[in-house]
Design an enzyme around this catalytic site. Structure first.
Site, PDB file in Angstrom:
ATOM      1  N   SER A   1       0.820  -1.209   0.000  1.00  0.00           N
ATOM      2  CA  SER A   1       0.000   0.000   0.000  1.00  0.00           C
ATOM      3  C   SER A   1       0.856   1.264   0.000  1.00  0.00           C
ATOM      4  CB  SER A   1      -0.948  -0.047   1.196  1.00  0.00           C
ATOM      5  OG  SER A   1      -1.881   0.987   1.174  1.00  0.00           O
TER       6      SER A   1
ATOM      7  N   ASP B   1      10.634   5.120  -9.888  1.00  0.00           N
ATOM      8  CA  ASP B   1      10.273   5.697 -11.184  1.00  0.00           C
ATOM      9  C   ASP B   1      10.962   7.023 -11.453  1.00  0.00           C
ATOM     10  OD1 ASP B   1       8.698   3.520 -11.549  1.00  0.00           O
ATOM     11  OD2 ASP B   1       6.803   4.583 -11.724  1.00  0.00           O
TER      12      ASP B   1
ATOM     13  N   LYS C   1      -0.318  -4.115  -3.714  1.00  0.00           N
ATOM     14  CA  LYS C   1      -1.631  -3.507  -3.423  1.00  0.00           C
ATOM     15  C   LYS C   1      -1.668  -2.115  -4.047  1.00  0.00           C
ATOM     16  CE  LYS C   1      -4.828  -2.070   0.233  1.00  0.00           C
ATOM     17  NZ  LYS C   1      -4.938  -0.651  -0.180  1.00  0.00           N
TER      18      LYS C   1
END
Length: 526
Positions: free
Chosen positions: A296, A307, A321
């Site tokens: 999460s 990223d 998740k």
């Protein structure tokens, strides 16, 4: 007479069957069909109304309603859920960063709870409880020596602030009664934060509570003042929490305008979140530790760092998740967590793993073990159809968690007979507790790590532990070779558990324990 009787029986049987058929036909002719629509939930309402009007016994409306709600949400996804009042209250308290109670942390190495830490400023510290006290009674309930459930102990000690509870403890040979007025107890999400060496700081984060950003900035400011140039953020087994705290934590590391995450759902328009460029840790070298228990909000942070090519991720593939839940509260104290959107990392990937198939979702981690993923990077399942690129052009994949930049397998070299046997009987923990009983004053006088290491080095823990394991549990290494193979790891574990009883608490435990942590070791090599 018998012959005629048989004939009459046969005739009556035919007539009865004929009448029954007529009755069935009649019922069929008069059968009423009620229009049931799925789109407006009419069928569900009709079922409940029919039960209410026709069921043979009195209907427990609460029981049936709760069951219907749980079944309905269970058909959606694994994270939409209904929480009865007690469960909702416990969940909220954990994430809010405080709860009502007496302010102690305890462990149960045998069948008796032992106080590990008395929370500073809490009710127990004010009244005089100390680390090492053994809990005997809560009010009139005997909780010592009877294998009393740990969750039940917690439930009895918790209670509304301002109420009183009686606690009896054994300290040495004395039994001491306390009457404690419960209060608001802070729950920390930073398990430990310290300098590993002159330039490297380490912080372990257990969850994303309301106080996460405040705690992390406070502790990292201390590390910066101590000379930190490189930071290791440990998110292993962090199951997540508040979305906004994940945004704030990510913002600490990223330059202005860098994308952190965006969310989108059928009834939620796309919302994008970016860094404001004011973070304290933008220029600090960064390593993030993750594993299969990182979920999460942990994955939001890990995805944002990866990223943006801001740091290096070490460990194993995260939980997977990528769903956002929104709370709904009811007047009876219960509530829902309803999935309203998916979140996407800056490159556009949703890392939510598939959840089709009953039971498969819950046993995904076990399958990873069975299929060798925990031991080999080549066994990691990635969905090549969901290929994305980081800011720097590296390929990353969605659909099943965040794959770290540097894979570190589970360490299986410690599973010897002696080690497994000691773990099964909690020998290490029980030894640490027994050691504290006889060295209470020495340990509680230690408040810096260098002093703790000197104390542990000269304490003769190796012989003491082996003697304890043999005398208390009948356990000893099968050979010198077996002990030589696991000596370093087991003694490190023992030292960490004993060190936890010093004033340094969990900082001491993790500082020592990291010496045998292969994921941490990999991060330190860079």
């Amino acid at each position: 007479m018998r012959r005629y009787s048989s004939v009459w029986v046969a005739v009556l049987g035919v007539v009865a069957g004929f009448l029954a058929c007529l009755l069935c036909v009649r019922i069929g002719e008069n059968r009423r069909y009620v229009k049931a629509e799925y789109e407006d939930w009419r069928k569900l309402n009709l079922v409940l109304q029919t039960i209410d009007k026709n069921y043979v016994d009195t209907v427990d409306h609460k029981k049936v309603t709760d069951a219907a709600i749980e079944a309905a949400l269970g058909a959606l996804d694994p994270h939409s859920m209904y929480m009865p009042p007690v469960r909702l209250e416990a969940s909220e308290a954990e994430l809010q960063g405080n709860f009502d109670g007496i302010g102690i942390q305890f462990n149960v190495p045998n069948d008796t709870a032992i106080v590990l830490e008395v929370i500073p400023g809490g009710p127990s510290e004010k009244i005089g409880l100390q680390p090492g006290d053994r809990l005997l009674k809560v009010d009139d309930i005997n909780i010592a020596g009877v294998n009393y459930p740990q969750d039940s102990m917690v439930r009895h000690m918790k209670g509304p602030a301002g109420t009183k509870v009686k606690i009896s403890v054994k300290r040495g040979q004395d039994v001491i009664p306390f009457e404690i007025t419960r209060g608001k107890i802070p729950v920390h999400c930073v398990d430990a934060a310290f300098m590993v060496d002159d330039t490297t700081g380490y912080l372990r984060l257990s969850k994303f509570s309301r106080t996460t950003y405040k705690e992390v900035t406070s502790r990292t400011s201390e590390l910066l003042a101590a000379g930190m140039k490189r930071f290791i953020l440990d998110l292993r087994d962090n199951t997540g929490g508040y979305f906004d705290q994940a945004l704030l934590l990510s913002d600490l590391f990223l330059p202005k305008g860098a994308s952190i995450v965006y969310i989108e759902g059928l009834h939620r328009k796309r919302e994008e979140y970016s860094a404001d460029g004011k973070g304290l840790l933008q220029k600090i070298g960064l390593a993030v530790l993750v594993n299969e228990g990182s979920a999460s909000s942990s994955e939001i942070v890990a995805g944002a760092i990866q990223d943006n090519d801001r740091g290096i991720l070490y460990g194993r593939r995260t939980f997977g998740k990528g769903l956002v839940q929104e709370p709904v509260y009811f007047t009876d104290g219960s509530g829902l967590r309803v999935t309203v959107a998916r979140y996407y990392t800056p490159s556009g990937r949703c890392i939510q793993k598939p959840y089709e198939g009953a039971g498969k979702y819950e046993y995904d981690i076990y399958e990873r073990y069975a299929e060798g993923e925990m031991l080999s990077a080549d066994s990691i399942k990635v969905d090549k159809s969901q290929e994305f690129e980081t800011v720097g052009g590296r390929k990353v994949y969605g659909g099943g968690g965040v794959v770290p930049d540097i894979f570190v397998p589970v360490d299986t070299t410690r599973a010897s007979r002696f080690y497994v046997s000691c773990n099964r009987k909690a020998t290490q923990m029980r030894f640490a507790s027994a050691w504290f009983d006889t060295h209470h004053g020495e340990l509680q006088a230690i408040d810096d790590f260098a002093s703790l290491e000197r104390y542990l080095d000269r304490s003769g823990l190796e012989k003491a532990f082996l003697d304890f394991a043999a005398s208390k549990d009948g356990l000893k290494p099968s050979s010198q070779a077996e002990w030589a193979g696991e000596r370093n790891y087991m003694l490190t574990q023992v030292r960490a558990l004993v060190g936890r009883y010093s004033k340094l608490g969990d900082d001491a435990f993790y500082h020592i324990y990291l010496a045998t942590d292969n994921v941490f070791e990999a991060a330190m090599k860079k």
